[in-house]
Design an enzyme around this catalytic site. Sequence first.
Site, PDB file in Angstrom:
ATOM      1  N   HIS A 203      44.487  47.175  38.634  1.00  0.00           N
ATOM      2  CA  HIS A 203      43.410  48.126  38.397  1.00  0.00           C
ATOM      3  C   HIS A 203      43.462  49.180  39.533  1.00  0.00           C
ATOM      4  CE1 HIS A 203      41.283  46.285  35.138  1.00  0.00           C
ATOM      5  NE2 HIS A 203      40.889  45.061  35.684  1.00  0.00           N
TER       6      HIS A 203
ATOM      7  N   HIS B 145      46.306  41.072  39.127  1.00  0.00           N
ATOM      8  CA  HIS B 145      45.395  41.740  38.124  1.00  0.00           C
ATOM      9  C   HIS B 145      44.556  42.790  38.907  1.00  0.00           C
ATOM     10  CE1 HIS B 145      42.750  41.558  34.352  1.00  0.00           C
ATOM     11  NE2 HIS B 145      41.920  41.984  35.292  1.00  0.00           N
ATOM     12  N   GLU B 146      43.841  42.560  39.910  1.00  0.00           N
ATOM     13  CA  GLU B 146      43.027  43.448  40.435  1.00  0.00           C
ATOM     14  C   GLU B 146      43.747  44.481  41.006  1.00  0.00           C
ATOM     15  OE1 GLU B 146      40.071  43.557  39.562  1.00  0.00           O
ATOM     16  OE2 GLU B 146      39.877  41.695  39.080  1.00  0.00           O
TER      17      GLU B 146
ATOM     18  N   HIS C 108      46.190  51.621  39.424  1.00  0.00           N
ATOM     19  CA  HIS C 108      45.802  52.475  38.150  1.00  0.00           C
ATOM     20  C   HIS C 108      44.873  53.750  38.747  1.00  0.00           C
ATOM     21  CE1 HIS C 108      44.622  52.780  33.807  1.00  0.00           C
ATOM     22  NE2 HIS C 108      44.929  53.922  34.105  1.00  0.00           N
TER      23      HIS C 108
END
Length: 606
Positions: free
Chosen positions: A400, A396-397, A403
């Site tokens: 980020h 998940h991180e 991105h």
Amino acid sequence: MENMENIQTIPARSEVALKDCWNVESIYKCVADWERDFTDWETKISGYAAFRGTLGDGAEAVKKCLDFCFSMDRQGEKLSTYAFLRVAEDAGNSDFMALQGKFVSAASRAGQEESFLSPEILALPESVLKGYLEAPELAEYRLWLSWLVEEKPHTLSAVEERLLAMQAEMSQTPSNTFDQLTDVDMTFGTVKGHQGETLELSHAAFGALLHGKNRDVRRQVFTQYYEAFDAHKNTLASLYSGNVHQDIYYARVRNFATAREAALFGERIPTEVYDNLVTTVHDFLPKLYEYLEIRRKLMGVDELHMYDTYVPMFQDAEVNIPWDEGVEMVLEAVKPLGEDYTSALRQGLTVDRWCDRYENRGKDSGAFSAGCYDTFPFILMNYRADSLDSVFTLAHEAGHSMHSYYTRKNQPYIYGDYKIFVAEVASTFNEQLLLDHLLKISTDRRQRLNLINKAIDEIRGTIFRQTMFAEFERDVHAAAEAGEPMTLEFFLETYRKLLELYFGPDFVVDEELALECLRIPHFYRAFYVYKYAIGLSASIALAERVLHGGKTELDAYLGFLSGGCSREPLELLIGAGVDMSQPEPVRAALERFGVLVDELKKELAE
């Protein structure tokens, strides 16, 4: 008496190995370097004054002003990032707290000095503004200027904007106090773990222990954890009340009808998107009740409590996934995104030390990705080898951070960040890839059942749960705007009603569970949590496109990651292949939830 040497305690920051810490030295080698850059930046704050009153003197004058303002922002973000990361790694370190305090104070002054910018531009005649939008000298700022013009109804006079800017440091008091209270001052004692060991209870340990098999341990951990919040409930309620009223104050000052409208305006999200989410989720609550009843029966309990909802139902053995193995699992899962993506992430996680891996005393609980245009996209983790969730959190991180990596690689500084509305797409997209990867390599029936259950709980925990949080925020702010007193009793009663709605008539809502509304850090950043539910809905659709598509679908997704603020969030998602202005993507994600529940029932019946 228990031998203290046998108690598993949380290490001090000084006891953590360097290889397990993020590479903050890549920003500044030492605090002295930060101090020198801070002094340089602080000295230049007085430079704003030279541009005041000049913004009607032509496009070149505006360009010089904007060049200065954005260069100050860029340097300030680097300073802020370093101080923020240092406090996040150890909020008990007074020296780091001093750095952050020093920066926040200076940034408040910088904000006051820069506060003339928007009102002075917007006070210009329409013909002048139109000319600036068409001026070749301002080509790189054209999009920024067009957004600014849209904000005219919510921009005040120069004097009023300066007064608001002067409040910036003060306005952080509720959030900062909440963080200090819950991350530093509050303690939770020691508990017996699932193997009979004595260990210190913390935020991270609380989550991990609720995944264990021993129900007595889970019940004790749940009760003991919330006892600490019960002891501080009046203070926490007062802090949250102050934060809610602060949200309403700033919304009204800027001529918004509601705090929610103000929060959504920055990303140009219609309130209908928020309300559609809540309404659509309500339609699927009976399917959630059905799943909870399956869970109750499988666990063989008469009543289902919150501390029963996190246990992996088909996991036969304790999980042990060391950090290096977790990294390799994530890297293997993201291979569909191409070599460039995978190699950049590998470099960040294994060589450049983007990630601060493990829990230490005073460290921020949970996980996040943070950085700025001139730093690595750092990741804070409290990684635990005994939790599969930690691997999903890493994925998940990493979503980020990648991105951020792609945005900063492809956009100039002015558009080199992305709105929070789209942030949760990239993160939960990676979780979908990890789930798909693990399902493909699973050869054991119970492993497959465990992963199906994991997929169900991901949607339950993100779309259903975060929407419940979002509904709480909406209802609380609406009540406050209508004059309802923000008391402890009001918060607990409002939250309890939502718990009963979202978990159904057969679920036991323990008395202390209502205290959960006082411990959610995101509530101090109002109207943020709905984006988790929106993000997962979008990522489910986009992951399907990429996994079952070709180069066109992959390029569209990588283009989305690279878009930054070059377009509005909804437009970026449409370009990637999903329209979140409509309720259909949320409905499709919840229909997938129903399919997974039915698949689980089918597998269990065989």
